[in-house]
Motif scaffolding. Sequence first.
Motif, mmCIF file in Angstrom:
data_model
loop_
_atom_site.group_PDB
_atom_site.id
_atom_site.type_symbol
_atom_site.label_atom_id
_atom_site.label_comp_id
_atom_site.label_asym_id
_atom_site.label_seq_id
_atom_site.Cartn_x
_atom_site.Cartn_y
_atom_site.Cartn_z
ATOM 1 N N ALA A 110 0.834 -1.201 0.000
ATOM 2 C CA ALA A 110 0.000 0.000 0.000
ATOM 3 C C ALA A 110 0.871 1.254 0.000
ATOM 4 C CB ALA A 110 -0.917 0.000 1.225
ATOM 5 N N LEU A 111 0.858 1.973 -1.120
ATOM 6 C CA LEU A 111 1.549 3.259 -1.219
ATOM 7 C C LEU A 111 0.512 4.365 -1.115
ATOM 8 C CD1 LEU A 111 4.324 4.667 -1.784
ATOM 9 C CD2 LEU A 111 3.588 4.784 -4.177
ATOM 10 N N ARG A 112 0.660 5.204 -0.121
ATOM 11 C CA ARG A 112 -0.295 6.295 0.089
ATOM 12 C C ARG A 112 0.354 7.615 -0.327
ATOM 13 N NH1 ARG A 112 -2.191 6.973 6.031
ATOM 14 N NH2 ARG A 112 -0.684 8.661 6.141
ATOM 15 N N THR A 150 15.280 2.016 0.570
ATOM 16 C CA THR A 150 15.422 3.330 -0.056
ATOM 17 C C THR A 150 14.348 3.489 -1.127
ATOM 18 O OG1 THR A 150 17.811 3.313 0.313
ATOM 19 C CG2 THR A 150 16.954 4.850 -1.340
ATOM 20 N N LEU A 151 13.583 4.552 -0.999
ATOM 21 C CA LEU A 151 12.541 4.847 -1.968
ATOM 22 C C LEU A 151 13.092 5.730 -3.073
ATOM 23 C CD1 LEU A 151 9.492 5.626 0.361
ATOM 24 C CD2 LEU A 151 9.578 3.809 -1.334
ATOM 25 N N VAL A 152 12.889 5.331 -4.332
ATOM 26 C CA VAL A 152 13.214 6.157 -5.492
ATOM 27 C C VAL A 152 11.895 6.548 -6.142
ATOM 28 C CG1 VAL A 152 14.385 6.276 -7.705
ATOM 29 C CG2 VAL A 152 15.416 4.988 -5.819
ATOM 30 N N LEU A 153 11.652 7.863 -6.220
ATOM 31 C CA LEU A 153 10.343 8.343 -6.638
ATOM 32 C C LEU A 153 10.399 9.008 -8.006
ATOM 33 C CD1 LEU A 153 9.141 9.967 -3.275
ATOM 34 C CD2 LEU A 153 8.668 7.661 -4.126
ATOM 35 N N ASP A 154 9.378 8.734 -8.819
ATOM 36 C CA ASP A 154 9.159 9.417 -10.096
ATOM 37 C C ASP A 154 7.730 9.921 -10.138
ATOM 38 O OD1 ASP A 154 11.695 9.002 -11.113
ATOM 39 O OD2 ASP A 154 11.142 7.181 -12.205
ATOM 40 N N LEU A 155 7.563 11.076 -10.797
ATOM 41 C CA LEU A 155 6.220 11.560 -11.112
ATOM 42 C C LEU A 155 5.930 11.147 -12.550
ATOM 43 C CD1 LEU A 155 3.900 13.320 -9.913
ATOM 44 C CD2 LEU A 155 4.920 15.249 -11.134
ATOM 45 N N VAL A 156 4.839 10.446 -12.761
ATOM 46 C CA VAL A 156 4.504 9.904 -14.075
ATOM 47 C C VAL A 156 3.239 10.583 -14.580
ATOM 48 C CG1 VAL A 156 3.937 7.832 -15.383
ATOM 49 C CG2 VAL A 156 5.566 7.700 -13.491
ATOM 50 N N TRP A 211 -3.345 14.944 -19.327
ATOM 51 C CA TRP A 211 -2.329 14.076 -18.727
ATOM 52 C C TRP A 211 -2.598 13.931 -17.237
ATOM 53 C CZ3 TRP A 211 1.760 11.967 -21.641
ATOM 54 C CH2 TRP A 211 1.804 12.380 -22.973
ATOM 55 N N THR A 212 -2.776 12.698 -16.812
ATOM 56 C CA THR A 212 -3.074 12.409 -15.400
ATOM 57 C C THR A 212 -1.778 12.065 -14.678
ATOM 58 O OG1 THR A 212 -5.247 11.550 -16.022
ATOM 59 C CG2 THR A 212 -4.429 10.950 -13.852
ATOM 60 N N PHE A 213 -1.675 12.545 -13.438
ATOM 61 C CA PHE A 213 -0.462 12.355 -12.637
ATOM 62 C C PHE A 213 -0.585 11.138 -11.722
ATOM 63 C CE2 PHE A 213 -0.360 16.826 -13.704
ATOM 64 C CZ PHE A 213 0.983 17.148 -13.805
ATOM 65 N N ARG A 214 0.526 10.452 -11.546
ATOM 66 C CA ARG A 214 0.652 9.482 -10.466
ATOM 67 C C ARG A 214 2.101 9.481 -9.994
ATOM 68 N NH1 ARG A 214 0.630 5.669 -14.893
ATOM 69 N NH2 ARG A 214 2.529 4.370 -14.907
ATOM 70 N N VAL A 215 2.302 9.004 -8.770
ATOM 71 C CA VAL A 215 3.644 8.874 -8.211
ATOM 72 C C VAL A 215 4.024 7.404 -8.248
ATOM 73 C CG1 VAL A 215 5.027 9.022 -6.105
ATOM 74 C CG2 VAL A 215 3.581 10.920 -6.782
ATOM 75 N N GLU A 216 5.237 7.139 -8.707
ATOM 76 C CA GLU A 216 5.736 5.777 -8.775
ATOM 77 C C GLU A 216 6.936 5.643 -7.848
ATOM 78 O OE1 GLU A 216 5.246 3.469 -12.661
ATOM 79 O OE2 GLU A 216 7.427 3.821 -12.546
ATOM 80 N N ALA A 217 6.938 4.574 -7.047
ATOM 81 C CA ALA A 217 8.013 4.356 -6.078
ATOM 82 C C ALA A 217 8.680 3.021 -6.368
ATOM 83 C CB ALA A 217 7.465 4.375 -4.656
ATOM 84 N N ALA A 218 10.007 3.026 -6.414
ATOM 85 C CA ALA A 218 10.779 1.795 -6.590
ATOM 86 C C ALA A 218 11.536 1.512 -5.302
ATOM 87 C CB ALA A 218 11.748 1.936 -7.760
ATOM 88 N N ILE A 219 11.444 0.250 -4.820
ATOM 89 C CA ILE A 219 12.160 -0.133 -3.610
ATOM 90 C C ILE A 219 12.375 -1.646 -3.618
ATOM 91 C CG2 ILE A 219 9.958 -0.195 -2.336
ATOM 92 C CD1 ILE A 219 11.549 0.467 0.219
ATOM 93 N N ILE A 223 7.898 -2.135 -7.727
ATOM 94 C CA ILE A 223 7.443 -0.884 -8.318
ATOM 95 C C ILE A 223 5.998 -0.666 -7.881
ATOM 96 C CG2 ILE A 223 7.061 0.432 -10.410
ATOM 97 C CD1 ILE A 223 9.972 -0.192 -9.956
ATOM 98 N N LEU A 224 5.770 0.448 -7.188
ATOM 99 C CA LEU A 224 4.440 0.742 -6.654
ATOM 100 C C LEU A 224 3.997 2.101 -7.192
ATOM 101 C CD1 LEU A 224 5.425 -0.022 -2.964
ATOM 102 C CD2 LEU A 224 4.405 -1.625 -4.564
#
Length: 535
Positions: A368-370, A398-404, A449-457, A461-462
């Motif tokens: 669960a990524l909030r 370690t969280l690596v974050l991207d805005l998609v 264009w719709t935004f979401r946050v993507e987290a890699a750990i 990939i969440l």
Amino acid sequence: MTKPLVSVIVPVFDGRDTVGRALESVFAQTLPAEEVEVIVVDDGSTDGTSELLDELARTRDGLDVVHQPNSGGSGAPRNRGLERASGRFVFFLDADDRLGPEALERMTATAERNGTDIVLGKQVGTGGRKVPKVFGRTIERTHVLDPDCDLFPRMSMASLQLFRRSLIERAGLRFTEGVLSHEDQLFTAGAYLNAAGVSVLADYDCYFWDARADGTSSTQLGGAPPAEVHAIAGQAMALVAEHTEPGETREKLLYRYLLLEVFVLLEQRYLDSTGEERDTLLKGCRELLENWLTPTLLERYGPRHRVLGDCLTHGLDEELAEILRFHRSGRRPAIHLENGRAFLEYPCFRDSAAAIPDACYESGAVLALRHDLLGVAWEDDGLVITGNVLLGDVYEGTLVLDLVLEDESGGLHRVSCEARPAARADEGLAAAYTATVVPGQVSLPDGRWTFRVEAAIEGHILSAPVTKPRGMALPHAALAETETGWRLVRPLPPRGRGPLVLDVGGALTTADLRDVEVGLDADGRLRVSCEPPPA
């Protein structure tokens, strides 16, 4: 004399306060009275129930009252009722429950229409009673041995259903006598395995299943002792094995018994038991696992139950107690992430002394990524997005974050986030981030264009949608110079709560103008001035 369509069998013990209401619900059925036979078996009541029933029998045609010495459970009175039943169908009603007025008419019609031997009518819990979640839709005809039928693992084995009497006699079905609970396990399992077909009637409230307010029902008081429960469960599992070949169908049906009569029973009783009682409980659980648990059946259970199963089969009694204490505490296990796998850190995870396999702790649950959006603003030629993310129950990594950004055709654009190192919060790993979208540099095609946050750990990939909270003000539209010319770029939605969207190439509207002034000039002409979208 014409035989009735349905015989309703009601076992009762000390039910003076409720049995009258139960019987009135039968007398109020929409079926003609001559088609309903009511058999009440009084199991040695001492509270005046016997006298009440005799008085009702004197004034009610079709009510047959039988008295017998107390037998220690509902099994014997139900069997006595079966001996006297003459209806084409049999329905079992408990003395503290009641039927909906059309229940018997609808259930018998369903059975006749579909040629089915059992109709499971919709059950409604009252007084806090929980009912099985199997009534999402009406099923005209199915069978528990059908590959796509998931009824058996999810339903209750309570016999509070409609059965064709010829099925009962053909399969030689009877209730277990002299036990406080589980008396209907073998009856119901045998009925479902031998039935020509089963119907589920979900569009009418047939059965109102009550939990006694004083908590005095046999199941509320704890039910049968573990040794009796395990003996019945073992017989039921053997019955399943008689009707199935080794493999997926058998394991799907056996699943319920090890879940309820081993794992859940341990969670309910083990820590409160001592001495011989605890030894008996462990012995019965271990015997069931030794006889019926296969590696593929074990995989069907969640991590906690897989760990309990390993402790049982390898004699890890202290570890078993530790895990049960953890579960009773209500704490949530931390999630350990590693190389794309997730493990629930119940006690003894990677304890070399216990040597419980990692596979027992592995979880396939969705992480669960909030996400919480904190701000959206134009800075120079970029749209700056700020927010927080929380990865629940994960405390290391370690969280690596991207805005998609994704458009309606599936096109993607990714923007790296500047994120502060994730910090351990009470609920998991938390990180704050900033991302800047520069429309003039990324050349986004026209569209939304719709935004979401993507987290890699740790190989996972969440993603989480970026949602604008109610009350947050978004900046006005701006002009961006792209490879194809100037484009209007507008963050949405302007009001309310909703997904954060970037509208590229839309038409200018009055809402995009700021500092609008309307007036007359010195010559009396209408003059409108405004601040255009920034470039």
